[in-house]
Design a protein around this motif. Structure first.
Motif, PDB file in Angstrom:
ATOM      1  N   TYR A  49       0.853  -1.194   0.000  1.00  0.00           N
ATOM      2  CA  TYR A  49       0.000   0.000   0.000  1.00  0.00           C
ATOM      3  C   TYR A  49       0.889   1.245   0.000  1.00  0.00           C
ATOM      4  O   TYR A  49       1.766   1.395   0.855  1.00  0.00           O
ATOM      5  CB  TYR A  49      -0.910   0.002   1.226  1.00  0.00           C
ATOM      6  CG  TYR A  49      -1.774   1.245   1.343  1.00  0.00           C
ATOM      7  CD1 TYR A  49      -2.718   1.544   0.369  1.00  0.00           C
ATOM      8  CD2 TYR A  49      -1.645   2.110   2.424  1.00  0.00           C
ATOM      9  CE1 TYR A  49      -3.518   2.679   0.469  1.00  0.00           C
ATOM     10  CE2 TYR A  49      -2.441   3.246   2.535  1.00  0.00           C
ATOM     11  CZ  TYR A  49      -3.372   3.519   1.547  1.00  0.00           C
ATOM     12  OH  TYR A  49      -4.158   4.646   1.645  1.00  0.00           O
ATOM     13  N   VAL A  50       0.667   2.123  -0.964  1.00  0.00           N
ATOM     14  CA  VAL A  50       1.474   3.343  -1.083  1.00  0.00           C
ATOM     15  C   VAL A  50       0.906   4.393  -0.124  1.00  0.00           C
ATOM     16  O   VAL A  50      -0.177   4.944  -0.352  1.00  0.00           O
ATOM     17  CB  VAL A  50       1.456   3.873  -2.533  1.00  0.00           C
ATOM     18  CG1 VAL A  50       2.345   5.112  -2.646  1.00  0.00           C
ATOM     19  CG2 VAL A  50       1.914   2.789  -3.512  1.00  0.00           C
ATOM     20  N   ASP A  51       1.633   4.649   0.940  1.00  0.00           N
ATOM     21  CA  ASP A  51       1.208   5.643   1.930  1.00  0.00           C
ATOM     22  C   ASP A  51       1.597   7.025   1.407  1.00  0.00           C
ATOM     23  O   ASP A  51       2.660   7.547   1.718  1.00  0.00           O
ATOM     24  CB  ASP A  51       1.872   5.359   3.280  1.00  0.00           C
ATOM     25  CG  ASP A  51       1.421   6.312   4.376  1.00  0.00           C
ATOM     26  OD1 ASP A  51       0.590   7.201   4.092  1.00  0.00           O
ATOM     27  OD2 ASP A  51       1.909   6.178   5.512  1.00  0.00           O
ATOM     28  N   ILE A  52       0.733   7.611   0.616  1.00  0.00           N
ATOM     29  CA  ILE A  52       1.074   8.837  -0.099  1.00  0.00           C
ATOM     30  C   ILE A  52       1.369   9.989   0.859  1.00  0.00           C
ATOM     31  O   ILE A  52       2.176  10.874   0.557  1.00  0.00           O
ATOM     32  CB  ILE A  52      -0.051   9.217  -1.087  1.00  0.00           C
ATOM     33  CG1 ILE A  52       0.498  10.084  -2.229  1.00  0.00           C
ATOM     34  CG2 ILE A  52      -1.219   9.874  -0.395  1.00  0.00           C
ATOM     35  CD1 ILE A  52       1.395   9.349  -3.180  1.00  0.00           C
ATOM     36  N   ASN A  53       0.740   9.988   2.032  1.00  0.00           N
ATOM     37  CA  ASN A  53       0.968  11.077   2.985  1.00  0.00           C
ATOM     38  C   ASN A  53       2.351  11.031   3.624  1.00  0.00           C
ATOM     39  O   ASN A  53       2.785  12.013   4.228  1.00  0.00           O
ATOM     40  CB  ASN A  53      -0.107  11.066   4.074  1.00  0.00           C
ATOM     41  CG  ASN A  53      -1.452  11.532   3.550  1.00  0.00           C
ATOM     42  OD1 ASN A  53      -1.529  12.313   2.611  1.00  0.00           O
ATOM     43  ND2 ASN A  53      -2.520  11.055   4.156  1.00  0.00           N
ATOM     44  N   ALA A  54       3.039   9.896   3.491  1.00  0.00           N
ATOM     45  CA  ALA A  54       4.380   9.765   4.062  1.00  0.00           C
ATOM     46  C   ALA A  54       5.473  10.145   3.067  1.00  0.00           C
ATOM     47  O   ALA A  54       6.655  10.154   3.422  1.00  0.00           O
ATOM     48  CB  ALA A  54       4.604   8.333   4.556  1.00  0.00           C
ATOM     49  N   THR A  55       5.100  10.452   1.836  1.00  0.00           N
ATOM     50  CA  THR A  55       6.083  10.762   0.789  1.00  0.00           C
ATOM     51  C   THR A  55       6.993  11.913   1.200  1.00  0.00           C
ATOM     52  O   THR A  55       6.531  12.902   1.780  1.00  0.00           O
ATOM     53  CB  THR A  55       5.362  11.114  -0.524  1.00  0.00           C
ATOM     54  OG1 THR A  55       4.467  10.044  -0.862  1.00  0.00           O
ATOM     55  CG2 THR A  55       6.347  11.303  -1.659  1.00  0.00           C
ATOM     56  N   ARG A  56       8.292  11.771   0.882  1.00  0.00           N
ATOM     57  CA  ARG A  56       9.261  12.826   1.171  1.00  0.00           C
ATOM     58  C   ARG A  56       9.941  13.257  -0.123  1.00  0.00           C
ATOM     59  O   ARG A  56      10.272  12.424  -0.968  1.00  0.00           O
ATOM     60  CB  ARG A  56      10.319  12.342   2.165  1.00  0.00           C
ATOM     61  CG  ARG A  56       9.800  12.107   3.565  1.00  0.00           C
ATOM     62  CD  ARG A  56      10.940  12.183   4.590  1.00  0.00           C
ATOM     63  NE  ARG A  56      12.030  11.292   4.281  1.00  0.00           N
ATOM     64  CZ  ARG A  56      12.344  10.218   4.996  1.00  0.00           C
ATOM     65  NH1 ARG A  56      11.634   9.908   6.051  1.00  0.00           N
ATOM     66  NH2 ARG A  56      13.367   9.458   4.659  1.00  0.00           N
ATOM     67  N   GLY A  57      10.148  14.560  -0.266  1.00  0.00           N
ATOM     68  CA  GLY A  57      10.824  15.089  -1.440  1.00  0.00           C
ATOM     69  C   GLY A  57       9.879  15.877  -2.320  1.00  0.00           C
ATOM     70  O   GLY A  57       8.656  15.791  -2.190  1.00  0.00           O
ATOM     71  N   ASN A  58      10.446  16.639  -3.239  1.00  0.00           N
ATOM     72  CA  ASN A  58       9.668  17.512  -4.101  1.00  0.00           C
ATOM     73  C   ASN A  58       9.494  16.975  -5.515  1.00  0.00           C
ATOM     74  O   ASN A  58       8.878  17.619  -6.361  1.00  0.00           O
ATOM     75  CB  ASN A  58      10.323  18.905  -4.171  1.00  0.00           C
ATOM     76  CG  ASN A  58      10.346  19.588  -2.818  1.00  0.00           C
ATOM     77  OD1 ASN A  58       9.386  19.510  -2.056  1.00  0.00           O
ATOM     78  ND2 ASN A  58      11.463  20.237  -2.496  1.00  0.00           N
ATOM     79  N   GLY A  59      10.057  15.799  -5.783  1.00  0.00           N
ATOM     80  CA  GLY A  59       9.918  15.208  -7.104  1.00  0.00           C
ATOM     81  C   GLY A  59       8.694  14.315  -7.182  1.00  0.00           C
ATOM     82  O   GLY A  59       7.792  14.368  -6.328  1.00  0.00           O
TER      83      GLY A  59
END
Length: 303
Positions: A49-59
């Motif tokens: 499951y892709v935890d989109i809220n945990a994403t880090r970075g601007n790319g």
């Protein structure tokens, strides 16, 4: 805590929890050097499951930004890019979206739409991995589940905003006899876009491409405290008042809106299903964003 590339603990825990593998004891150095073990980590869970809220970075890695889940199965990559049908499409894995191969601590993905990507693979804990794009220094965090233990209903309701956006329009197919007359009685179509909604009073049965959108405004979906399957919806019309509804999901193509102010129940059916990746238009249009629905403290009024 500093992450360690392909942590031995993830390999062993994932191995022990998967019916496909037996216990394997391998030294950390061997994991670092082995493409085979990188693949085994990726396959240690059926679904990530892709935890989109945990994403880090601007790319951005487009296919990860688009997906709710991804899976790695013997060189083929699968994804659930739609909320409609999640848990059923591809026996829970979703659709085939490309191919992958592994190097030491790296997964190379040849995506059907987005082309070639080389991502670093890190282990965070026993069921979480980090996929990092070294070009943009952007990291996605994925939580692993076996397909028969994944709560697809939670994913559905946690991402219900996207469900509303997966049809070109919602057509009103039922209005209860009970309930006071109100302005919303005349609106027969709704359309939910990422940042606003539109509505139409066109006659039932009108082709979606021929709809004339009469009203528009902002909308907001709310989570309900201590009630995971109830959502509420507000429609804030431009130059008009607001409408408030309790939002219920009947099935993958039908929703119920209960209007507490009038006591009226409406049913809407989705028209023009947008299957992401299978449609050239929609592959670039749909992106998940970091979101968190506000919480409303109310109780169900619809019995």
């Amino acid at each position: 805590m500093k992450t360690i590339k392909l942590l031995l603990g993830l390999l062993m825990i994932g191995t022990l929890m998967s019916s496909c593998y037996t216990e394997v004891i391998i030294e950390d150095e061997f994991i670092e050097e082995s493409a085979f073990n990188t693949d085994r980590v990726l396959q240690s869970y059926d679904v990530w499951y892709v935890d989109i809220n945990a994403t880090r970075g601007n790319g951005e890695v487009p296919f990860l930004q688009r997906a709710f889940t991804i899976s790695f199965v013997n060189g083929t990559m699968y994804a659930n890019n739609n909320i409609v049908g999640i848990g059923k499409t591809g026996n829970g894995l979703g659709i085939d979206v490309g191919y992958y191969s592994t190097l030491n601590g790296i997964v190379e993905i040849d995506h059907d739409v987005d082309g070639l990507w080389s991502l670093d693979v890190f282990a965070v804990n026993g069921n979480t991995i980090e996929l990092r794009d070294p070009r943009s220094n952007t990291s996605y965090f994925l939580n692993g589940y076996q397909a028969n233990n994944l709560d697809y209903d939670f994913i559905f309701y946690d991402n219900i905003n996207y469900f509303l956006q997966e049809y070109e329009a919602w057509e009103k197919v039922y209005t209860s006899e009970e309930g006071a007359i109100n302005d919303f009685d005349d609106e027969n179509y709704l359309q939910f876009l990422p940042s606003f909604f539109r509505s139409s009073v066109d006659a039932p049965g009108t082709r979606v491409s021929n709809l004339q959108w009469d009203f528009e405004g902002d909308y907001q979906v709310y989570d309900i405290e201590n009630d995971e399957t109830l959502k509420t919806l507000t429609l804030a019309y431009d130059f008009m008042g607001n409408d408030y509804f309790e939002l219920y999901v009947i099935n993958d193509s039908t929703i119920e809106l209960y209007h507490p102010d009038s006591g009226t129940v409406y049913e809407f059916r989705g028209r023009g299903y947008i299957e992401y990746l299978k449609s050239g238009k929609s592959t670039v249009d749909k992106k998940r964003q970091k979101t968190s629905n506000p919480v409303m403290k109310v109780q169900r009024s619809r019995k």
